[in-house]
Enzyme design. Structure first.
Site, mmCIF file in Angstrom:
data_model
loop_
_atom_site.group_PDB
_atom_site.id
_atom_site.type_symbol
_atom_site.label_atom_id
_atom_site.label_comp_id
_atom_site.label_asym_id
_atom_site.label_seq_id
_atom_site.Cartn_x
_atom_site.Cartn_y
_atom_site.Cartn_z
ATOM 1 N N TRP A 1 -11.532 -24.352 -22.473
ATOM 2 C CA TRP A 1 -11.102 -23.198 -23.280
ATOM 3 C C TRP A 1 -9.829 -22.580 -22.697
ATOM 4 C CZ3 TRP A 1 -12.435 -17.651 -21.969
ATOM 5 C CH2 TRP A 1 -12.662 -17.491 -20.590
ATOM 6 N N ASP A 2 -9.503 -22.948 -21.445
ATOM 7 C CA ASP A 2 -8.298 -22.434 -20.778
ATOM 8 C C ASP A 2 -7.092 -22.517 -21.706
ATOM 9 O OD1 ASP A 2 -10.273 -23.358 -18.961
ATOM 10 O OD2 ASP A 2 -8.824 -23.551 -17.340
ATOM 11 N N GLU B 1 -19.190 -17.617 -15.072
ATOM 12 C CA GLU B 1 -20.084 -18.727 -14.719
ATOM 13 C C GLU B 1 -21.094 -18.379 -13.633
ATOM 14 O OE1 GLU B 1 -17.674 -22.192 -14.058
ATOM 15 O OE2 GLU B 1 -17.169 -22.329 -16.182
ATOM 16 N N LYS C 1 -17.962 -14.099 -11.611
ATOM 17 C CA LYS C 1 -16.917 -14.990 -11.104
ATOM 18 C C LYS C 1 -15.561 -14.601 -11.692
ATOM 19 C CE LYS C 1 -15.893 -19.974 -11.124
ATOM 20 N NZ LYS C 1 -16.237 -21.257 -11.755
ATOM 21 N N GLN C 2 -15.612 -14.088 -12.939
ATOM 22 C CA GLN C 2 -14.354 -13.862 -13.664
ATOM 23 C C GLN C 2 -14.564 -12.860 -14.803
ATOM 24 O OE1 GLN C 2 -15.450 -18.032 -14.724
ATOM 25 N NE2 GLN C 2 -13.703 -17.752 -16.092
HETATM 26 C C1 BGC Z 1 -13.751 -21.378 -14.636
HETATM 27 C C2 BGC Z 1 -13.749 -21.749 -16.093
HETATM 28 C C3 BGC Z 1 -12.566 -22.653 -16.377
HETATM 29 C C4 BGC Z 1 -12.590 -23.863 -15.464
HETATM 30 C C5 BGC Z 1 -11.370 -24.752 -15.633
HETATM 31 C C6 BGC Z 1 -13.754 -22.649 -13.803
HETATM 32 O O1 BGC Z 1 -13.682 -22.340 -12.459
HETATM 33 O O2 BGC Z 1 -14.870 -20.615 -14.322
HETATM 34 O O3 BGC Z 1 -13.665 -20.582 -16.877
HETATM 35 O O4 BGC Z 1 -12.586 -23.052 -17.694
HETATM 36 O O5 BGC Z 1 -12.609 -23.422 -14.134
HETATM 37 O O6 BGC Z 1 -10.201 -24.056 -15.306
#
Ligand code: BGC
Length: 763
Positions: free
Chosen positions: A354-355, A481, A593-594
């Site tokens: 999804w990035d 996550e 985490k984010q």
């Molecule tokens: C992040 C995800 C991201 C993925 C790829 C993970 O560490 O939590 O949101 O899509 O990295 O960049």
């Protein structure tokens, strides 16, 4: 000038692989890590790699316990034929030019962000005292996407005599000297290309290779041009082709190695002929001519893409570096997208997440919208697979896009933080809607966008259900996550709502503008007015969790009931937490985490009031680790929205030089492309406060105290606009296109072409 370059003047053997990522070159089709042509000494930390976007093999996913619906195979990006090796031997003693023997009298490598190339100059003294200056110039062409060129110049200093050059095209020299198998973010699978045929045609040599399981083939045609009399030999090994050149060095000698890459995915059955043809076509262009073409391309690119920051040159360099790599990474055909690491490394196995839609797409949309179209086209191209996956996951209808993929099928074997991130379908829909809002291109919508919107809308209808009059979505994972498989993740629900609402709106709008085409589409998909009405109803009745007591949007139904992570007793070395704690440990706590709810507030800001957003921001700020590089930029944007310039600036500073300064200690595995897009968004959506809505464009600039000003450009509905913000005012110039109404700090202005509008800025 320093802000248009990245330069290293000292060699540090421990930094080699990090720099290989930073100095990688690409054009969205091929990507070449910044490996040294002459190689390294044994066991030095390095990842040698040349990649082709979407060129992958299929590997089995081994499971201890495999349950229904787990993907059994996955795609993995495969290094292709590597042409980077050009080894130089001096004199009858055959002393090998190496930066790790003898003495370096001068060393300088520069990535030219304005010209799209790398130059490297070394003044070297061999262990036996032979002095020579070797200059390298390499570029991956933006004009002929198949073309990679290395130009080497040898200048004698005190050494005159025999020189032998070994130049190879190799499958076997690829890969990492060491791999950290304990890091899930690094590639987990190893696959290899196999040589199918080696062909010699006049002075051109070709390797044709194929993958083990995916049945893809690639060809690499190599030709050398040398400006002196030489003797040549060709050695053909099983998976390497070595061209050896011998000549006498008495004056400067140049060797230009031209490599053309093609593959069956993009060039079909004629991939070999195409490689030969292209090699002929570029024969007439020497390095200067190729560089000139590249320069023109970059001038055009930067004319819309550049952001100027007044008063901070290190930051300026970081921003340009990030924008540059975004361009180098974007695939421009229906088979390729933008990998999490671009084409700079094998981290995350070259997968698309999804990035792309949420973090990188906005930059392309607002600066070079044709490129944004290709991002949507890729998802359109894989829509059927997403529909299949939805069925496999038990849904009667709709499209469930894979969490990570290359060719369109799910590659995630860890479903709690993978497949369960259903929001990816809404994220893709969101990018389509943004495209629609920025372009109002209804033909594109009827051809590509609408179908994605309708099928993703259908997914939500099937995943969710009504309870007590509200529509709820259970058993999904939001962007964070560290919290998995929850009911009513605020982010997912609000994005699904937006998806449903816009599916219905686009239906209505196309009905009046493109009635016939819409009718054909609806017949194909069996969409009826009744169904569209259900989308509207569900959007109107979507449940969005709100906690009365705290006045915030909780991340999900149970998030606030959990214990808060013990941050005080967690030492610095324990971050990122994912490398030190079992996922279940993390899931039991309030620890993010984010950005998750905070991200939802940025993307769909009209669903909340500012006070709620402020309280929510403050709450999550204390429990977010930013262990993902996708986090800081969002906190920066929201801090700017909440008028906290210092906080916005501090978060922003974590993004702009994240890779250059290796802040996450894993740049060696590849660059963090989402963060790079996040840098652009932090300035344009954060400090300039730009928003793209149905009502039009609005701005609310906020200048960080440390800056004198900033400047950028964007495109909107066939117009080009320049924005300059200084300490006291903002100047908006419509460079091209019809008059444009625009909101600044909630006040309406109308921009007229070539007639700058000056507005006092608030602080
Ligand atoms: C992040 C995800 C991201 C993925 C790829 C993970 O560490 O939590 O949101 O899509 O990295 O960049």
């Amino acid at each position: 000038m320093v802000t248009w370059t990245l330069t290293e003047k000292k060699l540090n053997a421990n930094q080699l692989w990090k720099n290989e990522s930073l100095y990688s070159l690409g054009n969205g089709y091929i990507g070449v890590r910044g490996n040294f042509e002459e190689g390294y000494e044994h066991d030095m930390p390095s990842v040698r790699g040349t990649y082709m976007n979407a060129f992958h093999d299929v590997v089995d996913i081994p499971y201890g316990e495999k349950l229904y619906g787990f993907p059994t195979t996955q795609q993995t990006l495969l290094p292709i034929i590597d042409c980077q090796t050009v080894q130089i031997y001096l004199g009858d003693e055959m002393e090998r030019f190496s930066l790790f023997t003898g003495e370096i009298m001068h060393y300088e490598r520069t990535l030219h962000l304005d010209r799209g190339c790398i130059t490297r100059k070394v003044h070297w003294k061999s262990p036996l005292g032979k002095e020579i200056i070797v200059s390298f110039h390499r570029l991956v062409s933006m004009i002929t996407k198949e073309c990679f060129v290395i130009h080497v110049e040898l200048e004698p200093v005190n050494f005159l005599g025999n020189v032998k050059i070994f130049s190879s095209a190799s499958i076997s020299r690829q890969g990492a000297s060491t791999v950290d198998t304990s890091d899930p973010r690094v590639s987990a699978h190893v696959s290899k290309l196999h040589t199918e045929e080696i062909v010699h045609q006049d002075d051109m040599h070709l390797i044709i290779a194929k993958t083990t399981q995916s049945n893809l083939k690639t060809a690499c045609a190599v030709r050398h041009e040398i400006n002196t009399v030489y003797y040549k030999e060709i050695t053909t090994l099983e998976d390497e082709l070595i061209s050896t050149f011998q000549f006498t060095l008495s004056k400067p000698v140049t060797v230009t190695k031209k490599c053309i890459y093609t593959d069956t995915l993009r060039h079909g059955d004629t991939f070999v002929d195409t490689a030969i043809q292209l090699q002929h076509d570029i024969m007439e262009f020497n390095i200067e001519a190729l560089q000139q073409q590249q320069h023109i391309y970059f001038d055009h690119f930067w004319s819309m893409a550049d952001i100027k920051i007044k008063g901070d040159s290190k930051l300026q360099q970081g921003i340009r570096f990030n924008i540059y790599h975004l361009l180098q990474s974007i695939g421009r055909d229906p088979y390729s997208h933008i990998a999490a690491k671009g084409l700079s490394g094998i981290g995350y196995e070259g997968h698309y997440f999804w990035d792309t839609e949420i973090y990188m797409f906005p930059f392309f949309l607002m600066t070079h919208p044709q490129m944004a179209e290709s991002i949507i086209r890729y998802r359109y191209h894989t829509l059927e697979q997403a529909k299949e996956r939805a069925k496999e996951m038990g849904h009667g209808q709709g499209a469930l896009y894979p969490w990570r993929t290359i060719s369109g099928t799910e590659c995630s074997s860890f479903f709690p933080a993978g497949t369960a991130q259903y929001h990816i379908s809404a994220d893709i829909a969101y990018s389509v809607i943004q495209y629609y809002l920025a372009s109002y291109n209804q033909s594109f919508m009827v051809q590509y966008g609408a179908e994605i919107l309708f099928e993703t809308a259908r997914l939500w209808m099937d995943v969710g259900h009504y309870y007590n009059g509200k529509f709820r979505i259970d058993g999904v994972t939001g962007p964070d996550e560290y919290t998995c498989i929850v009911n009513n993740n605020y982010y997912t629900n609000v994005m699904a709502k937006y998806n449903l609402m816009w599916a219905a709106k686009v239906y209505d709008q196309l009905l009046s503008s493109h009635g016939e085409a819409l009718k054909t589409l609806c017949e194909k998909l069996h969409v009826e007015e009744k169904e569209v009405q259900q989308w509207r109803d569900v959007a109107d009745n979507m449940y969005l969790p709100y906690n009365e007591q705290l006045g915030i949007n909780p991340q999900d139904d149970t998030f606030l009931n959990k214990a808060i992570w013990d941050f005080e007793s967690t030492s610095k070395e324990k971050y990122p937490l994912l490398l030190h704690y079992h996922p279940l440990t993390l899931y039991r706590y309030q620890v993010c985490k984010q950005a998750d709810t905070v991200l939802a507030h940025f993307l769909v800001e009209d669903e909340s009031d500012t006070e709620t957003m402020k309280r929510t921001f403050d709450y999550y700020e204390t429990i977010t680790t930013h262990d993902s590089s996708l986090s800081y930029s969002i906190f920066s944007i929201m801090a700017a929205k909440l008028r906290e310039p210092d906080k916005a600036y501090d978060y922003f500073m974590e993004t702009a030089r994240l890779d250059i300064d290796d802040l996450h200690h894993n740049t060696k595995d590849g660059l963090h492309l989402a963060n790079m897009g996040g840098t652009w968004m932090s300035i344009v959506y954060g400090f300039a406060g730009l928003r793209l809505k149905e009502s039009g464009i609005s701005l609310a600039p906020l200048l960080p105290r440390k800056w004198q000003g900033f400047e950028f450009y964007f495109q909107y509905k066939d117009r080009k606009i320049q924005i300059e913000v200084t300490k006291t005012e903002m100047v908006l110039t419509l460079m091209e296109g019809d008059a444009l109404p625009i909101l600044v700090y909630d006040e309406q202005y109308v921009l007229q072409c070539h007639n700058p509008t000056t507005i006092n800025t608030q602080t």
